[in-house]
Write a protein that holds these residues in place. Structure first.
Motif, PDB file in Angstrom:
ATOM      1  N   LYS A 190     -32.769  20.277 -42.235  1.00  0.00           N
ATOM      2  CA  LYS A 190     -31.867  21.371 -41.889  1.00  0.00           C
ATOM      3  C   LYS A 190     -30.507  21.124 -42.519  1.00  0.00           C
ATOM      4  N   VAL A 191     -29.719  22.191 -42.697  1.00  0.00           N
ATOM      5  CA  VAL A 191     -28.584  22.126 -43.604  1.00  0.00           C
ATOM      6  C   VAL A 191     -27.547  21.065 -43.236  1.00  0.00           C
ATOM      7  N   ILE A 192     -27.141  20.970 -41.981  1.00  0.00           N
ATOM      8  CA  ILE A 192     -26.084  20.010 -41.654  1.00  0.00           C
ATOM      9  C   ILE A 192     -26.548  18.569 -41.824  1.00  0.00           C
ATOM     10  N   PRO A 193     -27.659  18.141 -41.236  1.00  0.00           N
ATOM     11  CA  PRO A 193     -28.076  16.752 -41.469  1.00  0.00           C
ATOM     12  C   PRO A 193     -28.494  16.480 -42.914  1.00  0.00           C
ATOM     13  N   GLU A 210     -24.389  32.027 -53.730  1.00  0.00           N
ATOM     14  CA  GLU A 210     -22.939  31.833 -53.724  1.00  0.00           C
ATOM     15  C   GLU A 210     -22.447  31.294 -52.390  1.00  0.00           C
ATOM     16  N   GLY A 211     -23.377  31.001 -51.484  1.00  0.00           N
ATOM     17  CA  GLY A 211     -22.985  30.470 -50.176  1.00  0.00           C
ATOM     18  C   GLY A 211     -22.396  31.509 -49.252  1.00  0.00           C
ATOM     19  N   ALA A 212     -22.772  32.783 -49.441  1.00  0.00           N
ATOM     20  CA  ALA A 212     -22.167  33.872 -48.666  1.00  0.00           C
ATOM     21  C   ALA A 212     -22.870  34.139 -47.339  1.00  0.00           C
ATOM     22  N   ASN A 213     -24.024  33.533 -47.113  1.00  0.00           N
ATOM     23  CA  ASN A 213     -24.770  33.790 -45.880  1.00  0.00           C
ATOM     24  C   ASN A 213     -24.022  33.245 -44.681  1.00  0.00           C
ATOM     25  N   VAL A 214     -23.985  34.034 -43.611  1.00  0.00           N
ATOM     26  CA  VAL A 214     -23.190  33.710 -42.421  1.00  0.00           C
ATOM     27  C   VAL A 214     -24.101  33.328 -41.262  1.00  0.00           C
ATOM     28  N   ARG A 215     -23.757  32.231 -40.589  1.00  0.00           N
ATOM     29  CA  ARG A 215     -24.486  31.795 -39.403  1.00  0.00           C
ATOM     30  C   ARG A 215     -23.508  31.462 -38.274  1.00  0.00           C
ATOM     31  N   ASP A 216     -23.974  31.667 -37.042  1.00  0.00           N
ATOM     32  CA  ASP A 216     -23.216  31.285 -35.850  1.00  0.00           C
ATOM     33  C   ASP A 216     -23.705  29.910 -35.425  1.00  0.00           C
ATOM     34  N   TRP A 217     -22.790  28.950 -35.287  1.00  0.00           N
ATOM     35  CA  TRP A 217     -23.177  27.565 -35.020  1.00  0.00           C
ATOM     36  C   TRP A 217     -23.036  27.214 -33.543  1.00  0.00           C
ATOM     37  N   LEU A 218     -24.086  26.588 -33.028  1.00  0.00           N
ATOM     38  CA  LEU A 218     -24.239  26.281 -31.606  1.00  0.00           C
ATOM     39  C   LEU A 218     -24.590  24.809 -31.435  1.00  0.00           C
ATOM     40  N   GLY A 243     -25.438  31.763 -27.861  1.00  0.00           N
ATOM     41  CA  GLY A 243     -24.699  31.571 -29.098  1.00  0.00           C
ATOM     42  C   GLY A 243     -23.577  30.567 -28.945  1.00  0.00           C
ATOM     43  N   GLY A 244     -23.025  30.159 -30.083  1.00  0.00           N
ATOM     44  CA  GLY A 244     -21.976  29.148 -30.072  1.00  0.00           C
ATOM     45  C   GLY A 244     -20.589  29.679 -30.341  1.00  0.00           C
ATOM     46  N   GLY A 245     -20.498  30.893 -30.919  1.00  0.00           N
ATOM     47  CA  GLY A 245     -19.205  31.515 -31.125  1.00  0.00           C
ATOM     48  C   GLY A 245     -18.436  31.053 -32.345  1.00  0.00           C
ATOM     49  N   THR A 246     -19.099  30.354 -33.276  1.00  0.00           N
ATOM     50  CA  THR A 246     -18.432  29.918 -34.508  1.00  0.00           C
ATOM     51  C   THR A 246     -19.226  30.423 -35.702  1.00  0.00           C
ATOM     52  N   GLU A 247     -18.754  31.511 -36.313  1.00  0.00           N
ATOM     53  CA  GLU A 247     -19.423  32.062 -37.482  1.00  0.00           C
ATOM     54  C   GLU A 247     -18.781  31.520 -38.752  1.00  0.00           C
ATOM     55  N   LEU A 248     -19.616  31.013 -39.643  1.00  0.00           N
ATOM     56  CA  LEU A 248     -19.154  30.463 -40.912  1.00  0.00           C
ATOM     57  C   LEU A 248     -20.093  30.893 -42.025  1.00  0.00           C
ATOM     58  N   THR A 249     -19.542  31.136 -43.206  1.00  0.00           N
ATOM     59  CA  THR A 249     -20.412  31.276 -44.367  1.00  0.00           C
ATOM     60  C   THR A 249     -20.925  29.887 -44.723  1.00  0.00           C
ATOM     61  N   ASN A 250     -22.024  29.851 -45.459  1.00  0.00           N
ATOM     62  CA  ASN A 250     -22.536  28.548 -45.884  1.00  0.00           C
ATOM     63  C   ASN A 250     -21.538  27.825 -46.787  1.00  0.00           C
ATOM     64  N   ARG A 251     -20.752  28.580 -47.527  1.00  0.00           N
ATOM     65  CA  ARG A 251     -19.723  27.959 -48.366  1.00  0.00           C
ATOM     66  C   ARG A 251     -18.626  27.331 -47.509  1.00  0.00           C
ATOM     67  N   GLN A 252     -18.212  28.021 -46.443  1.00  0.00           N
ATOM     68  CA  GLN A 252     -17.216  27.456 -45.537  1.00  0.00           C
ATOM     69  C   GLN A 252     -17.756  26.190 -44.862  1.00  0.00           C
ATOM     70  N   LEU A 279     -28.655  37.754 -44.597  1.00  0.00           N
ATOM     71  CA  LEU A 279     -27.247  37.550 -44.901  1.00  0.00           C
ATOM     72  C   LEU A 279     -26.453  37.042 -43.700  1.00  0.00           C
ATOM     73  N   ARG A 280     -26.697  37.615 -42.529  1.00  0.00           N
ATOM     74  CA  ARG A 280     -25.852  37.247 -41.383  1.00  0.00           C
ATOM     75  C   ARG A 280     -26.644  37.361 -40.087  1.00  0.00           C
ATOM     76  N   TYR A 281     -26.421  36.381 -39.206  1.00  0.00           N
ATOM     77  CA  TYR A 281     -26.931  36.426 -37.847  1.00  0.00           C
ATOM     78  C   TYR A 281     -25.738  36.397 -36.889  1.00  0.00           C
ATOM     79  N   SER A 282     -25.851  37.129 -35.794  1.00  0.00           N
ATOM     80  CA  SER A 282     -24.808  37.075 -34.767  1.00  0.00           C
ATOM     81  C   SER A 282     -25.365  37.636 -33.465  1.00  0.00           C
ATOM     82  N   VAL A 283     -25.355  36.823 -32.414  1.00  0.00           N
ATOM     83  CA  VAL A 283     -25.899  37.264 -31.129  1.00  0.00           C
ATOM     84  C   VAL A 283     -24.782  37.575 -30.140  1.00  0.00           C
TER      85      VAL A 283
END
Length: 326
Positions: A190-193, A210-218, A243-252, A279-283
Protein backbone atom coordinates in the motif's frame (compact mmCIF):
# COMPACT_ATOMS: atom_id res chain seq x y z
CA UNK A 1 -19.14 -12.52 25.23
CA UNK A 2 -17.09 -14.13 22.50
CA UNK A 3 -16.37 -12.37 19.20
CA UNK A 4 -15.17 -13.91 15.94
CA UNK A 5 -12.79 -11.58 14.10
CA UNK A 6 -12.10 -12.70 10.54
CA UNK A 7 -8.86 -11.45 9.02
CA UNK A 8 -7.66 -10.66 12.51
CA UNK A 9 -3.99 -11.12 11.57
CA UNK A 10 -4.20 -8.47 8.84
CA UNK A 11 -3.43 -4.77 9.12
CA UNK A 12 -6.77 -3.38 10.33
CA UNK A 13 -8.11 -6.56 11.91
CA UNK A 14 -5.02 -7.04 14.07
CA UNK A 15 -5.25 -3.45 15.31
CA UNK A 16 -8.84 -4.09 16.37
CA UNK A 17 -7.82 -7.30 18.14
CA UNK A 18 -4.84 -5.71 19.89
CA UNK A 19 -7.01 -2.80 21.02
CA UNK A 20 -9.79 -5.07 22.26
CA UNK A 21 -7.44 -7.27 24.26
CA UNK A 22 -5.53 -4.27 25.62
CA UNK A 23 -8.70 -2.93 27.20
CA UNK A 24 -9.17 0.03 24.85
CA UNK A 25 -12.82 -0.83 24.23
CA UNK A 26 -14.85 -0.78 27.44
CA UNK A 27 -17.61 -3.08 26.20
CA UNK A 28 -15.06 -5.74 25.25
CA UNK A 29 -13.12 -5.59 28.50
CA UNK A 30 -13.98 -9.21 29.36
CA UNK A 31 -14.71 -10.54 25.88
CA UNK A 32 -12.94 -13.50 24.36
CA UNK A 33 -11.66 -12.99 20.81
CA UNK A 34 -11.45 -15.78 18.23
CA UNK A 35 -9.34 -14.83 15.20
CA UNK A 36 -9.87 -16.68 11.92
CA UNK A 37 -7.20 -15.88 9.35
CA UNK A 38 -5.94 -17.74 6.30
CA UNK A 39 -2.46 -16.18 6.69
CA UNK A 40 -2.16 -15.22 3.05
CA UNK A 41 0.68 -12.86 2.09
CA UNK A 42 -0.95 -9.94 3.96
CA UNK A 43 -1.88 -11.91 7.08
CA UNK A 44 0.86 -12.22 9.66
CA UNK A 45 0.74 -13.73 13.13
CA UNK A 46 3.53 -11.31 14.11
CA UNK A 47 0.83 -8.62 14.00
CA UNK A 48 -0.71 -10.28 17.05
CA UNK A 49 2.56 -10.75 18.94
CA UNK A 50 1.78 -8.01 21.52
CA UNK A 51 -1.32 -9.95 22.66
CA UNK A 52 -0.29 -13.49 21.75
CA UNK A 53 -0.15 -14.57 25.41
CA UNK A 54 -3.61 -13.26 26.28
CA UNK A 55 -5.84 -16.01 27.68
CA UNK A 56 -8.73 -14.27 25.93
CA UNK A 57 -7.27 -14.84 22.45
CA UNK A 58 -7.73 -17.93 20.32
CA UNK A 59 -6.13 -18.05 16.88
CA UNK A 60 -7.43 -20.35 14.14
CA UNK A 61 -5.68 -20.61 10.80
CA UNK A 62 -8.39 -21.15 8.23
CA UNK A 63 -10.31 -19.88 5.22
CA UNK A 64 -13.62 -18.00 5.42
CA UNK A 65 -14.70 -20.03 2.38
CA UNK A 66 -14.29 -23.29 4.33
CA UNK A 67 -17.87 -24.02 5.35
CA UNK A 68 -17.23 -26.64 8.07
CA UNK A 69 -14.54 -24.52 9.77
CA UNK A 70 -16.70 -21.40 9.67
CA UNK A 71 -19.74 -23.30 10.94
CA UNK A 72 -17.85 -24.81 13.86
CA UNK A 73 -16.50 -21.44 14.95
CA UNK A 74 -19.79 -19.60 14.45
CA UNK A 75 -21.48 -22.05 16.83
CA UNK A 76 -19.13 -20.89 19.57
CA UNK A 77 -19.40 -17.09 19.24
CA UNK A 78 -21.94 -14.37 19.92
CA UNK A 79 -20.86 -11.72 17.42
CA UNK A 80 -18.76 -11.33 14.27
CA UNK A 81 -16.53 -8.53 13.00
CA UNK A 82 -15.64 -9.43 9.42
CA UNK A 83 -12.39 -7.87 8.16
CA UNK A 84 -11.09 -10.70 5.97
CA UNK A 85 -10.74 -9.57 2.36
CA UNK A 86 -8.54 -9.34 -0.65
CA UNK A 87 -7.97 -5.60 -0.75
CA UNK A 88 -5.27 -4.43 -3.18
CA UNK A 89 -6.70 -2.77 -6.30
CA UNK A 90 -3.66 -3.45 -8.50
CA UNK A 91 -3.79 -7.17 -7.68
CA UNK A 92 -7.51 -7.25 -8.47
CA UNK A 93 -6.88 -5.84 -11.95
CA UNK A 94 -4.52 -8.65 -12.92
CA UNK A 95 -6.16 -11.44 -10.90
CA UNK A 96 -9.81 -10.74 -10.03
CA UNK A 97 -10.78 -14.34 -9.31
CA UNK A 98 -9.33 -14.42 -5.80
CA UNK A 99 -11.23 -11.24 -4.98
CA UNK A 100 -14.57 -12.67 -6.03
CA UNK A 101 -13.97 -15.88 -4.10
CA UNK A 102 -12.85 -14.25 -0.86
CA UNK A 103 -14.94 -11.08 -0.82
CA UNK A 104 -18.16 -12.55 -2.19
CA UNK A 105 -18.20 -16.31 -1.58
CA UNK A 106 -16.35 -15.99 1.72
CA UNK A 107 -18.75 -13.33 2.96
CA UNK A 108 -21.74 -15.43 1.92
CA UNK A 109 -20.29 -18.44 3.77
CA UNK A 110 -19.98 -16.37 6.93
CA UNK A 111 -23.47 -14.90 6.58
CA UNK A 112 -25.00 -18.36 6.14
CA UNK A 113 -23.29 -19.68 9.26
CA UNK A 114 -24.18 -16.55 11.25
CA UNK A 115 -27.82 -17.00 10.29
CA UNK A 116 -27.79 -20.68 11.23
CA UNK A 117 -26.33 -19.98 14.65
CA UNK A 118 -28.33 -16.80 15.31
CA UNK A 119 -25.42 -14.49 16.08
CA UNK A 120 -26.31 -11.27 17.86
CA UNK A 121 -24.39 -8.93 15.57
CA UNK A 122 -22.52 -9.18 12.25
CA UNK A 123 -20.31 -6.23 11.35
CA UNK A 124 -19.06 -6.17 7.76
CA UNK A 125 -16.03 -3.92 7.27
CA UNK A 126 -16.20 -2.46 3.77
CA UNK A 127 -14.66 0.44 1.83
CA UNK A 128 -15.54 3.83 0.37
CA UNK A 129 -14.38 2.49 -3.00
CA UNK A 130 -17.77 0.83 -3.51
CA UNK A 131 -19.21 4.30 -4.24
CA UNK A 132 -16.96 4.88 -7.26
CA UNK A 133 -15.46 8.35 -7.77
CA UNK A 134 -16.81 11.77 -6.76
CA UNK A 135 -15.71 15.13 -8.16
CA UNK A 136 -17.18 17.35 -5.45
CA UNK A 137 -18.81 16.91 -2.06
CA UNK A 138 -18.91 13.67 -0.06
CA UNK A 139 -20.90 10.45 -0.31
CA UNK A 140 -23.71 9.78 2.15
CA UNK A 141 -24.43 6.16 2.97
CA UNK A 142 -27.43 5.98 0.63
CA UNK A 143 -25.43 6.96 -2.47
CA UNK A 144 -25.74 4.35 -5.24
CA UNK A 145 -22.88 1.89 -5.44
CA UNK A 146 -20.79 2.43 -8.59
CA UNK A 147 -17.56 0.45 -8.13
CA UNK A 148 -14.90 0.81 -10.82
CA UNK A 149 -12.34 -1.90 -10.04
CA UNK A 150 -12.68 -5.66 -9.58
CA UNK A 151 -11.72 -5.13 -5.92
CA UNK A 152 -14.41 -2.54 -5.22
CA UNK A 153 -16.96 -4.50 -7.24
CA UNK A 154 -16.30 -7.59 -5.12
CA UNK A 155 -16.64 -5.56 -1.92
CA UNK A 156 -19.87 -3.98 -3.16
CA UNK A 157 -21.19 -7.48 -3.87
CA UNK A 158 -20.42 -8.50 -0.29
CA UNK A 159 -22.20 -5.38 0.99
CA UNK A 160 -25.30 -6.20 -1.02
CA UNK A 161 -25.32 -9.79 0.16
CA UNK A 162 -25.10 -8.62 3.77
CA UNK A 163 -27.96 -6.19 3.21
CA UNK A 164 -30.01 -8.97 1.62
CA UNK A 165 -29.47 -11.28 4.60
CA UNK A 166 -30.76 -8.53 6.87
CA UNK A 167 -33.78 -7.73 4.73
CA UNK A 168 -34.64 -11.36 3.93
CA UNK A 169 -33.79 -13.12 7.18
CA UNK A 170 -33.51 -10.36 9.77
CA UNK A 171 -29.83 -11.09 10.38
CA UNK A 172 -28.51 -8.21 12.53
CA UNK A 173 -25.94 -6.96 10.02
CA UNK A 174 -24.23 -3.56 10.15
CA UNK A 175 -21.87 -2.33 7.40
CA UNK A 176 -19.01 0.15 7.75
CA UNK A 177 -17.32 1.90 4.81
CA UNK A 178 -13.97 3.51 5.49
CA UNK A 179 -11.61 5.83 3.67
CA UNK A 180 -7.90 5.07 3.09
CA UNK A 181 -6.24 3.64 6.19
CA UNK A 182 -2.66 4.12 7.33
CA UNK A 183 -0.62 3.23 10.41
CA UNK A 184 1.75 0.57 11.75
CA UNK A 185 1.68 -3.06 10.61
CA UNK A 186 0.36 -2.20 7.11
CA UNK A 187 1.66 -4.57 4.44
CA UNK A 188 4.23 -2.72 2.28
CA UNK A 189 2.32 -2.87 -1.00
CA UNK A 190 0.00 0.00 0.00
CA UNK A 191 1.16 3.50 -0.83
CA UNK A 192 2.33 4.85 2.54
CA UNK A 193 4.32 1.81 3.73
CA UNK A 194 5.58 1.17 0.18
CA UNK A 195 6.89 4.71 -0.16
CA UNK A 196 8.33 4.83 3.37
CA UNK A 197 10.15 1.51 3.11
CA UNK A 198 11.45 2.31 -0.37
CA UNK A 199 12.74 5.68 0.79
CA UNK A 200 14.35 4.18 3.88
CA UNK A 201 16.16 1.72 1.59
CA UNK A 202 17.30 4.41 -0.83
CA UNK A 203 14.97 3.20 -3.57
CA UNK A 204 12.69 5.23 -5.87
CA UNK A 205 8.95 5.53 -5.33
CA UNK A 206 6.32 5.16 -8.10
CA UNK A 207 3.79 7.97 -8.52
CA UNK A 208 0.79 7.24 -10.74
CA UNK A 209 0.21 9.75 -13.54
CA UNK A 210 0.56 13.32 -12.31
CA UNK A 211 -0.38 12.40 -8.74
CA UNK A 212 -3.72 14.22 -8.96
CA UNK A 213 -5.86 11.47 -7.39
CA UNK A 214 -7.37 12.53 -4.06
CA UNK A 215 -7.87 10.32 -1.01
CA UNK A 216 -9.16 10.92 2.51
CA UNK A 217 -6.68 9.53 5.05
CA UNK A 218 -7.85 7.71 8.18
CA UNK A 219 -5.56 6.45 10.93
CA UNK A 220 -6.19 2.79 11.67
CA UNK A 221 -6.82 3.56 15.34
CA UNK A 222 -9.62 5.98 14.45
CA UNK A 223 -11.05 3.46 12.02
CA UNK A 224 -11.12 0.68 14.60
CA UNK A 225 -12.70 2.99 17.19
CA UNK A 226 -15.40 3.73 14.64
CA UNK A 227 -15.95 0.04 13.98
CA UNK A 228 -16.28 -0.59 17.70
CA UNK A 229 -18.84 2.21 18.05
CA UNK A 230 -20.84 0.59 15.24
CA UNK A 231 -20.52 -2.88 16.74
CA UNK A 232 -21.68 -1.66 20.12
CA UNK A 233 -24.38 0.80 19.10
CA UNK A 234 -25.05 0.84 15.37
CA UNK A 235 -28.54 0.10 14.10
CA UNK A 236 -29.04 -3.27 12.43
CA UNK A 237 -29.40 -3.05 8.67
CA UNK A 238 -27.61 0.30 8.48
CA UNK A 239 -24.41 1.50 6.80
CA UNK A 240 -21.96 3.86 8.52
CA UNK A 241 -19.19 5.77 6.76
CA UNK A 242 -15.93 6.20 8.69
CA UNK A 243 -13.55 8.92 7.47
CA UNK A 244 -10.44 10.67 8.66
CA UNK A 245 -11.05 14.21 7.43
CA UNK A 246 -7.69 14.72 5.67
CA UNK A 247 -7.95 14.89 1.89
CA UNK A 248 -4.68 14.94 -0.05
CA UNK A 249 -3.68 14.45 -3.64
CA UNK A 250 -1.18 11.66 -4.14
CA UNK A 251 1.36 14.33 -5.07
CA UNK A 252 0.77 16.16 -1.78
CA UNK A 253 1.11 12.89 0.12
CA UNK A 254 4.32 12.08 -1.74
CA UNK A 255 5.78 15.47 -0.75
CA UNK A 256 5.02 14.80 2.92
CA UNK A 257 6.57 11.34 2.76
CA UNK A 258 9.69 12.62 1.01
CA UNK A 259 10.11 15.26 3.72
CA UNK A 260 9.51 12.75 6.51
CA UNK A 261 12.20 10.45 5.10
CA UNK A 262 14.69 13.18 4.21
CA UNK A 263 14.48 12.53 0.47
CA UNK A 264 14.00 14.71 -2.61
CA UNK A 265 11.85 14.62 -5.73
CA UNK A 266 14.68 12.92 -7.61
CA UNK A 267 13.52 9.72 -5.89
CA UNK A 268 10.11 9.87 -7.57
CA UNK A 269 9.44 7.83 -10.71
CA UNK A 270 6.31 8.80 -12.62
CA UNK A 271 4.56 5.67 -13.88
CA UNK A 272 1.59 5.02 -16.16
CA UNK A 273 -1.68 5.59 -14.36
CA UNK A 274 -3.63 2.64 -12.99
CA UNK A 275 -6.43 1.32 -15.22
CA UNK A 276 -9.74 2.85 -14.20
CA UNK A 277 -8.08 4.92 -11.48
CA UNK A 278 -10.77 6.73 -9.45
CA UNK A 279 -9.97 10.42 -9.17
CA UNK A 280 -11.38 11.22 -5.74
CA UNK A 281 -12.99 9.54 -2.75
CA UNK A 282 -14.73 11.41 0.06
CA UNK A 283 -17.19 10.07 2.63
CA UNK A 284 -19.74 12.03 4.64
CA UNK A 285 -19.40 10.99 8.31
CA UNK A 286 -22.42 12.91 9.61
CA UNK A 287 -24.38 9.74 10.37
CA UNK A 288 -21.79 7.99 12.57
CA UNK A 289 -20.90 11.30 14.22
CA UNK A 290 -24.45 12.26 15.17
CA UNK A 291 -25.71 8.78 16.07
CA UNK A 292 -22.63 7.30 17.75
CA UNK A 293 -20.39 10.24 18.65
CA UNK A 294 -17.56 9.37 16.29
CA UNK A 295 -14.83 11.84 15.42
CA UNK A 296 -11.29 11.17 14.17
CA UNK A 297 -8.79 11.93 16.95
CA UNK A 298 -5.41 11.43 15.26
CA UNK A 299 -4.06 14.58 13.55
CA UNK A 300 -2.66 13.51 10.20
CA UNK A 301 0.74 15.16 10.71
CA UNK A 302 1.22 13.34 14.00
CA UNK A 303 -0.17 10.07 12.69
CA UNK A 304 2.09 10.15 9.66
CA UNK A 305 5.17 11.02 11.73
CA UNK A 306 4.40 8.16 14.13
CA UNK A 307 3.88 5.77 11.22
CA UNK A 308 7.17 6.66 9.58
CA UNK A 309 8.93 6.29 12.95
CA UNK A 310 7.35 2.85 13.40
CA UNK A 311 8.67 1.62 10.05
CA UNK A 312 12.11 3.03 10.86
CA UNK A 313 12.14 1.09 14.11
CA UNK A 314 10.65 -2.16 12.82
CA UNK A 315 12.72 -3.31 9.87
CA UNK A 316 12.62 -6.82 11.28
CA UNK A 317 8.85 -6.79 10.66
CA UNK A 318 8.68 -5.39 7.13
CA UNK A 319 11.91 -6.49 5.46
CA UNK A 320 10.95 -10.21 5.27
CA UNK A 321 7.48 -9.28 3.98
CA UNK A 322 8.78 -6.93 1.37
CA UNK A 323 11.37 -9.37 0.15
CA UNK A 324 8.61 -11.89 -0.47
CA UNK A 325 6.02 -9.47 -1.89
CA UNK A 326 5.26 -9.07 -5.58
Amino acid sequence: MRILVTGGAGFIGSHYVRSALAGDYAELADADVVVLDKLTYAGNQANLAPVADSPRLRFVEGDICDGPTVDALMAQVDQVVHFAAESHVDRSIVGPGDFVVTNVVGTQTLLDAALRHEVERFVLVSTDEVYGSIEQGSWPEDHPLEPNSPYSASKASGDLLARAYHRTHGLPVVITRCSNNYGPYQFPEKVIPLFVTNLLDGLPVPLYGEGANVRDWLHVDDHCRGIELVRAGGRAGEVYNIGGGTELTNRQLTKLLLEACGAGWDRVEYVADRLGHDLRYSVDITKISTELGYAPKTPFDQGLADTVAWYRANRDWWEPLKHGSS
